[in-house]
Design an enzyme around this catalytic site. Structure first.
Site, short mmCIF file in Angstrom:
data_model
loop_
_atom_site.label_atom_id
_atom_site.label_comp_id
_atom_site.label_asym_id
_atom_site.label_seq_id
_atom_site.Cartn_x
_atom_site.Cartn_y
_atom_site.Cartn_z
N ARG A 165 -3.69 -3.16 13.20
CA ARG A 165 -5.34 -2.57 12.92
C ARG A 165 -5.44 -4.52 12.68
NH1 ARG A 165 -4.20 0.46 8.81
NH2 ARG A 165 -5.27 3.00 9.10
N HIS A 167 -5.20 -12.59 13.42
CA HIS A 167 -4.91 -11.60 13.52
C HIS A 167 -3.94 -11.83 15.30
CE1 HIS A 167 -7.01 -9.02 10.82
NE2 HIS A 167 -6.72 -11.02 10.14
N ASP A 207 -5.93 -7.19 6.18
CA ASP A 207 -7.08 -7.53 6.97
C ASP A 207 -8.68 -6.95 5.57
OD1 ASP A 207 -6.39 -4.71 6.47
OD2 ASP A 207 -6.73 -3.39 7.56
N GLU A 248 -10.06 -4.71 3.98
CA GLU A 248 -9.43 -3.54 3.19
C GLU A 248 -8.48 -3.55 2.51
OE1 GLU A 248 -9.57 1.53 3.69
OE2 GLU A 248 -9.53 0.19 5.31
N ASP A 280 -2.24 -4.94 3.07
CA ASP A 280 -2.45 -5.28 4.93
C ASP A 280 -3.36 -6.46 5.26
OD1 ASP A 280 -0.79 -3.42 5.36
OD2 ASP A 280 -2.54 -1.72 5.82
N GLU A 334 0.45 -1.56 -0.09
CA GLU A 334 -0.29 0.03 0.48
C GLU A 334 1.16 1.34 0.00
OE1 GLU A 334 -3.21 -1.88 2.33
OE2 GLU A 334 -1.09 -2.43 2.24
#
Length: 901
Positions: free
Chosen positions: A328, A373, A104, A106, A102, A15
């Site tokens: 996160r 996670h 997650d 998103e 990442d 990202e």
């Protein structure tokens, strides 16, 4: 003939540029590493982003074809198109594509969007890691996977649902309340929480009560104790009073008034006390679990005074530079590697006595937490010492890392144990008590003490030394002092307590909390007083509308259930289209959001929802005094009279006396100072939302011409200003005379007037293209030409043309091009530059907090957007009256077309 060896290399897309730089250190030149710089596609943000072939579709502005199973229209934002062309070129040159966004939902969605947009012809692999270390990157390369379609579905459903919610409810707010408002799945519930807390404060009735503090002469010196009971009845304290009546909740407590307190103190004064109780109880204190996103935000708010946004910015940098795991997360799980690292460190640093026999395991309390996670912890199998953090990390990063390091280590240490002692002293029928605490084994407290509501009380007890006495001992009293108290209204929510409340109710996700708070502040649903979130009057109007007409959208249970449903999609147990139809079209026999909006739109009376029923100020001169929210801000209305509410007033600070005072002043009308000798127009001093101002003329008599208005100068008072003051201010800018401007490379100077203005940011001078602020020691209405020329002879402190930008901070050498990176003071604010690329310092970021690492990130992000597009200059209008009229006519036609669209 030997086969020519391929020179193609694998391409890894992450990202952020910072993450790309860190990973490139581990992978070297055998890989191409590039950043997507965040999201690469999204639903259209405005009409200009809608492709031509879809513009005529009735759903184009929404960006979702509801009738075609909620098919979304994704576009590449304008500022990302150059960067996407660069990525497409790299994909054509690579041997295989690794997507390392990442871990997650998103991040999974970004990977999917990259594949959709780049259309790679090579093999695509998904890399997942929760920390950026060499070991983690190598393990990810050895164990790549496919893109998880369930996670993508869940994220896309969230995005689509948030668009449906926002684009359906927000226009309703624009029509019924005022423009530029917004509504959102979590945002609107957060506003409800803040408004309801303010309502509690508005309904609060204060109660006065008294206490008595005794000072006693112990064997080792003086000590204090508080009166607890009189005649067997416990003394009432703040929590014993009803918040809405100010009365005691029950009769079994003694309400000590000022009169009773003074009488009792006088009766007990000088008498010796007897020790009637000495109780010791052991206590055990367990360490807190390692950090999740929300607990890190809460703790950084309490201990460091950081906003959620500031905390996450620092945590992001720490993660991208390989210092902590992914930030996160809602899991409190630690890997075996992390536990081993923590235990080794504890034994080495704090001794084996502080190491429990078995590692501690923590159960995540958050519903639907992603247990795969990890919690937020220092990265790697050996935790970097906080003092050894890299020079590229700023003060914020160091402080956040120290919190993470301490909390992670502490969570694997032994409990703290000790004894709590309560001493009771009796004089006649009055009992005094005092409590002290002795920590016998500190355990985890050697590493970390949590910020909590009880921490101040615990600290006070830790510091309190009790006398060495036993039951039946006599202790002389030295002073018996009564003290008055007043109950306090419920504390307003802070960022930390709002996050805690949202999480406790299962509303939203940790990764979104910082953005939600940022949104409600930007939309002016609340503002800050210290760390407290204060709702605006607009927030009351918005919540009142939704509570009355769309109640289910701000219902805590319904919103939490929405979160559960979205998690079911990520687990593959719920279908996206089925869920969206139930939410937007119809579900369980009830109309969906689309039909509900249509149904309530005609029922909502704007005047009614914009009149705040929370206030009952009665009448003035037979007319009801009301608080309303208007297009330009909140105001008081009484018959035909209105008065703007002062900017920044909190809803609970507006009382009847203040309201009557403002309306009475407005009824008097503006204060007339006389008439302008040149025009004959009346001159008034008025009070508006942003303070007092002068006005020349009346809108009613001037017709199309607007009355001239000008704010009072800083040293003026509306009660004492004169007609001369008003005329002087309304005549601004004032000419100080003319002088020849300095010669420049462009040619010789020219004669030009020097004008004095009262600007938005204070008084200033203008001389041709040059400007100078007028310093406090000079007065706008008195400064002369000589003094003005002296000021122009001095170097300009901020902004302006033809000047050398001031260096605010030297950050060091750029790691890639070896050029000096600096923060400069630009005309429109501070910016970062390496000589080629300029990046504005983001709003809310202090220059003191900008370090080389952050500067390089901002420069890379700016560079990825490509060169700024120059605005095309419109052709200068000719002075022909006919052409001017034609131009106006065309503009009107264009405007009407836009409205019809």
């Amino acid at each position: 003939m030997a086969t020519k060896k391929s020179t193609k290399r694998p391409l890894v897309i992450v990202e952020s540029p910072a993450k790309a730089r860190t990973i490139s250190k581990f992978l070297g030149k055998d890989f191409m590493i590039e950043a997507s710089v965040g999201h690469v596609r999204d639903l259209p943000a405005n009409a200009t982003e809608i492709p031509a072939k879809f513009k005529k579709e009735k759903w184009a502005r929404l960006g979702i074809d509801v009738d075609d199973d909620f098919r979304p229209l994704y576009v590449v934002p304008k500022d990302k198109r150059d960067h996407m062309r660069k990525l497409k070129k790299l994909v054509k040159e690579c041997s295989e594509l690794y997507l390392a966004t990442d871990e997650d939902r998103e991040g999974e969605s970004i990977s999917w969007h990259l594949v959709e947009e780049l259309n790679p012809k090579v093999e695509v692999k998904r890399l997942v890691f929760h920390e950026i270390t060499k070991t983690a990157i190598e393990a990810a390369l050895e164990n790549p996977r496919d893109i998880n379609s369930d996670l993508v579905e869940a994220q896309e459903t969230r995005r689509i649902m948030d668009r449906l919610y926002g684009y359906s409810v927000s226009p309703l707010l624009w029509k019924k309340i005022k423009p530029k408002l917004s509504a959102g799945r979590v945002q609107s519930v957060a506003v409800r929480m803040i408004v309801e807390r303010e309502r509690e404060r508005m309904a609060f009735v204060a109660a006065d009560y008294w206490s008595i503090e005794g000072t006693f002469d112990g064997p080792e010196g003086d000590f204090s104790a508080s009166l607890s009971t009189v005649g067997g009845k416990r003394l009432a304290i703040g929590k014993d009073f009803e918040q809405t009546t100010g009365k005691l909740k029950s009769d079994d407590k003694l309400h000590l008034t000022e009169e009773l307190a003074k009488q009792l103190a006088e009766r007990l004064e000088g008498k010796a006390a007897t020790v009637t109780g000495l109780e010791q109880k052991p206590f055990t204190q367990r360490p807190s679990p390692p950090f999740t996103t929300s607990t890190l935000q809460q703790e950084a708010g309490g201990k460091l005074g950081f906003t959620a946004k500031r905390t996450m910015r620092a945590a992001q940098r720490l993660y991208e530079n390989g210092y902590i795991t992914y930030m996160r997360t809602d899991s409190t799980t630690l890997s075996t590697q992390a536990i081993a690292a923590a235990r080794n460190l504890i034994e080495k640093t704090y001794g084996k006595q502080n190491l429990p026999e078995q590692p501690r395991a923590y159960q995540t309390k958050v519903k639907n937490a992603q247990e795969a996670h990890e919690a937020i912890r220092p990265a790697g199998d050996q935790f970097t010492d906080p003092k050894a953090l890299g020079a590229d990390m700023g003060d914020d990063e160091r402080r956040v890392y120290e919190l993470v390091w301490k909390r992670t280590v502490a969570c694997q240490m032994r409990d703290a144990t000790g004894k709590r002692t309560t001493l009771t002293l009796t004089i006649d029928d009055a009992e005094f008590t005092t409590t002290g605490r002795v920590i016998e084994f500190p355990g985890f407290r050697l590493a970390y003490v949590m910020q909590s509501a009880d921490s101040q009380t615990d600290k006070a007890e830790d510091d309190k030394i009790l006398p060495n006495v036993k039951v039946d001992d006599t202790v002389p009293s030295k002073a018996i002092v009564p003290e008055g108290h007043t109950t306090k209204p419920p504390a307003r929510l802070t960022e930390a307590s709002l996050i805690k409340e949202l999480e406790a109710r299962g509303i939203g996700r940790p990764s979104t909390y910082a953005a939600i708070i940022d949104t409600i502040l930007r939309r002016e649903y609340c503002f800050k007083k210290g760390s407290a979130l204060v709702p605006t009057f607009t927030a009351f109007a918005v919540y009142n509308l939704m509570d009355e007409y769309l109640n289910y959208l701000v219902d805590y249970t319904f919103t939490a259930k929405m979160e559960d449903d979205l998690d079911e999609i990520s687990n593959g147990r719920e279908q996206r289209v089925t869920y969206l139809k139930r939410f937007f079209v119809n579900g369980n026999g009830k109309p969906g959001l689309r039909d509900r909006i249509t149904e309530v739109e005609e029922k909502i009376d704007p005047r009614s929802v914009c009149t705040l029923s929370e206030y009952d100020f009665g009448e003035l001169d037979g007319e009801t005094v009301e608080v309303r929210v208007g297009r330009y801000g909140p105001f008081l209305a009484c018959g035909g009279t209105s008065a703007s509410l002062p900017d920044g007033i909190a809803p609970d600070e507006l009382n009847k006396d203040k309201a009557i005072e403002l309306i009475a002043k407005a009824k008097e009308g503006p204060k007339s100072l006389g008439s302008d000798p040149e025009t004959g127009l009346p001159i008034y001093v008025k009070n508006g939302r942003f303070g007092p101002y002068f006005q020349r003329g009346d809108a009613e008599t001037l017709g199309d011409e607007k009355p001239k208005m000008a704010s009072l100068l800083a040293d003026m008072d509306e009660d004492t200003v004169t007609l001369e003051d008003a005329l002087a201010v309304l005549a601004l800018p004032r000419s100080l005379g003319s002088a020849k401007t300095p010669d420049t490379d462009d040619g010789p100077g020219e004669e030009a007037d020097i004008l004095a203005y009262n600007g938005r940011f204070g008084p200033y001078l203008r001389w041709d293209k040059e400007t100078r602020s007028i310093p406090p020691e000079d007065h706008l209405l008195k400064i002369d030409l000589k003094r003005a020329l002296e000021l122009f002879a001095e170097p300009k402190r901020r902004g302006g043309a033809r000047r050398q930008a001031k260096v605010l901070k030297e950050l060091g050498e750029h790691p890639e091009n070896k050029v000096a990176v600096k923060v400069l003071d630009g005309r429109y604010g501070p910016y970062i530059t390496d000589g080629k690329v300029n990046a504005t310092v983001p709003k809310g970021e202090a220059i003191a907090d900008i370090n080389l690492q952050r500067a390089v990130e901002l420069l890379a992000e700016r560079s990825a957007k490509g060169p700024a597009k120059k605005k095309t200059k419109k052709a200068a209008a000719k002075k022909s009256t006919t052409k001017k009229a034609a131009k106006k006519k065309t503009a009107k036609k264009s405007a009407s077309k836009k409205v019809s669209k």
